[in-house]
Design an enzyme around this catalytic site. Sequence first.
Site, short mmCIF file in Angstrom:
data_model
loop_
_atom_site.label_atom_id
_atom_site.label_comp_id
_atom_site.label_asym_id
_atom_site.label_seq_id
_atom_site.Cartn_x
_atom_site.Cartn_y
_atom_site.Cartn_z
N ASN A 25 1.41 31.31 -18.52
CA ASN A 25 1.73 29.90 -18.22
C ASN A 25 0.41 29.17 -18.04
O ASN A 25 -0.24 29.31 -17.01
CB ASN A 25 2.59 29.85 -16.95
CG ASN A 25 2.83 28.43 -16.47
OD1 ASN A 25 2.57 27.47 -17.20
ND2 ASN A 25 3.33 28.30 -15.25
N LYS A 27 -0.12 26.09 -17.68
CA LYS A 27 0.00 24.87 -16.85
C LYS A 27 -0.73 23.70 -17.55
O LYS A 27 -0.72 23.63 -18.77
CB LYS A 27 -0.52 25.15 -15.44
CG LYS A 27 0.16 26.39 -14.84
CD LYS A 27 -0.07 26.58 -13.38
CE LYS A 27 0.64 27.84 -12.92
NZ LYS A 27 0.53 28.08 -11.48
N HIS A 115 10.02 26.00 -12.40
CA HIS A 115 8.78 26.53 -11.80
C HIS A 115 8.61 25.89 -10.43
O HIS A 115 8.95 24.71 -10.24
CB HIS A 115 7.59 26.21 -12.71
CG HIS A 115 6.35 26.90 -12.24
ND1 HIS A 115 5.58 26.41 -11.22
CD2 HIS A 115 5.77 28.06 -12.63
CE1 HIS A 115 4.56 27.24 -11.00
NE2 HIS A 115 4.66 28.25 -11.86
N GLU A 117 6.18 24.65 -8.98
CA GLU A 117 5.42 23.39 -8.99
C GLU A 117 6.32 22.22 -9.39
O GLU A 117 6.18 21.11 -8.89
CB GLU A 117 4.20 23.52 -9.92
CG GLU A 117 3.12 24.39 -9.27
CD GLU A 117 2.24 25.15 -10.25
OE1 GLU A 117 2.23 24.83 -11.45
OE2 GLU A 117 1.58 26.10 -9.79
N GLU A 187 8.76 34.37 -8.23
CA GLU A 187 7.40 33.95 -7.91
C GLU A 187 7.33 33.43 -6.49
O GLU A 187 7.68 32.26 -6.23
CB GLU A 187 6.97 32.82 -8.85
CG GLU A 187 6.95 33.19 -10.31
CD GLU A 187 5.99 32.32 -11.09
OE1 GLU A 187 5.00 32.84 -11.60
OE2 GLU A 187 6.22 31.10 -11.15
N GLY A 193 -1.39 31.09 -7.43
CA GLY A 193 -2.71 30.45 -7.46
C GLY A 193 -3.53 30.65 -6.21
O GLY A 193 -4.55 30.00 -6.02
N SER A 233 -0.41 35.29 -8.79
CA SER A 233 -1.72 35.95 -8.76
C SER A 233 -1.72 37.33 -9.42
O SER A 233 -2.37 38.26 -8.93
CB SER A 233 -2.25 36.03 -7.33
OG SER A 233 -2.43 34.72 -6.80
P1 PGA Z 1 -0.87 32.31 -10.85
O1 PGA Z 1 0.37 31.42 -11.31
O2 PGA Z 1 -0.86 33.56 -11.71
O3 PGA Z 1 -2.08 31.46 -11.09
O4 PGA Z 1 -0.66 32.65 -9.41
C1 PGA Z 1 1.61 31.99 -11.62
C2 PGA Z 1 2.60 30.92 -11.99
O5 PGA Z 1 2.56 29.83 -11.41
O6 PGA Z 1 3.45 31.12 -12.88
#
Ligand code: PGA
Length: 274
Positions: A25, A27, A115, A117, A187, A193, A233
């Site tokens: 992803n 983003k 997601h 976010e 997640e 992140g 992560s």
């Molecule tokens: P990350 O993000 O691997 O940077 O923690 C995962 C995601 O948001 O799908």
Amino acid sequence: MPLRRKASGRDGGPAGGRRPLISGNWKMNHNHFEAIQTIQKLAYALNSDDYRHVEVSVHPPFTDLRSVQTVLQADDIPIALGAQDCHPEDAGAFTGEVSAAMLAKLDVSYVIVGHSERRALFGESDEVVNAKARAVLRYGMVPIVCVGETIEQRRAGQAQDVVSGQLAGSLDGLDAGVVSKLVVAYEPVWAIGTGETATPADAQDMCAHVRAQVADGWGRAAAADLRVQYGGSVKPSNAPDLMEQPDIDGALVGGASLDATEFARIVNHRLYAA
Ligand code: PGA
């Protein structure tokens, strides 16, 4: 007990059952020039043995999709094209939005919906996530439905209830046959992140919980086929232990997917397993 253990074939490849899906992803990162470079580098780093063990998808920003599609097709690269979101309606006066119909025309196979976010920053409810998942399915693509708890919810002992509620709302009214083909990404919000990862045991527990809920609501066959990714992560160093868990069928990778070399090391995590 897992409903069906992921088995290894004699040659080390998957022996039926669920094929892991490792998704990058991106983003809001990489313009279309950077996207072309990244996908070319990724394709160069992977080989047919990698694709035999896992399915790989990349989810660039909308503006990159056509460029990445062209590279994948021209070089016959077996990486699935994915998107990060879509609008529930097919067309209309929705300034700034992109429909599932448009994504399907670009040969997109997987679309991330819900997601964390989007849920937190853009106020998406489970009803909206459900409508988006339905739109994705209407156009023959597979939704990757994201669920996960915040750190406050985990500390309050509510993690499983929160995830169950999101799952029930997001998959509401879908048939068992459809649910069996879905991907759910667990997640935990606190792991996205942040560099913090759920332990393999905690991630396994929640992914098993998701599968058990699907078995209750949609039957054991749907639950056995459903793929559950872990995200938050994921990096080359923790991927082998996470991917080894019986109910984890792949990963949704954010930050570490931006670098082709690092993402390739997650895709071929089996080579680094202890
Ligand atoms: P990350 O993000 O691997 O940077 O923690 C995962 C995601 O948001 O799908």
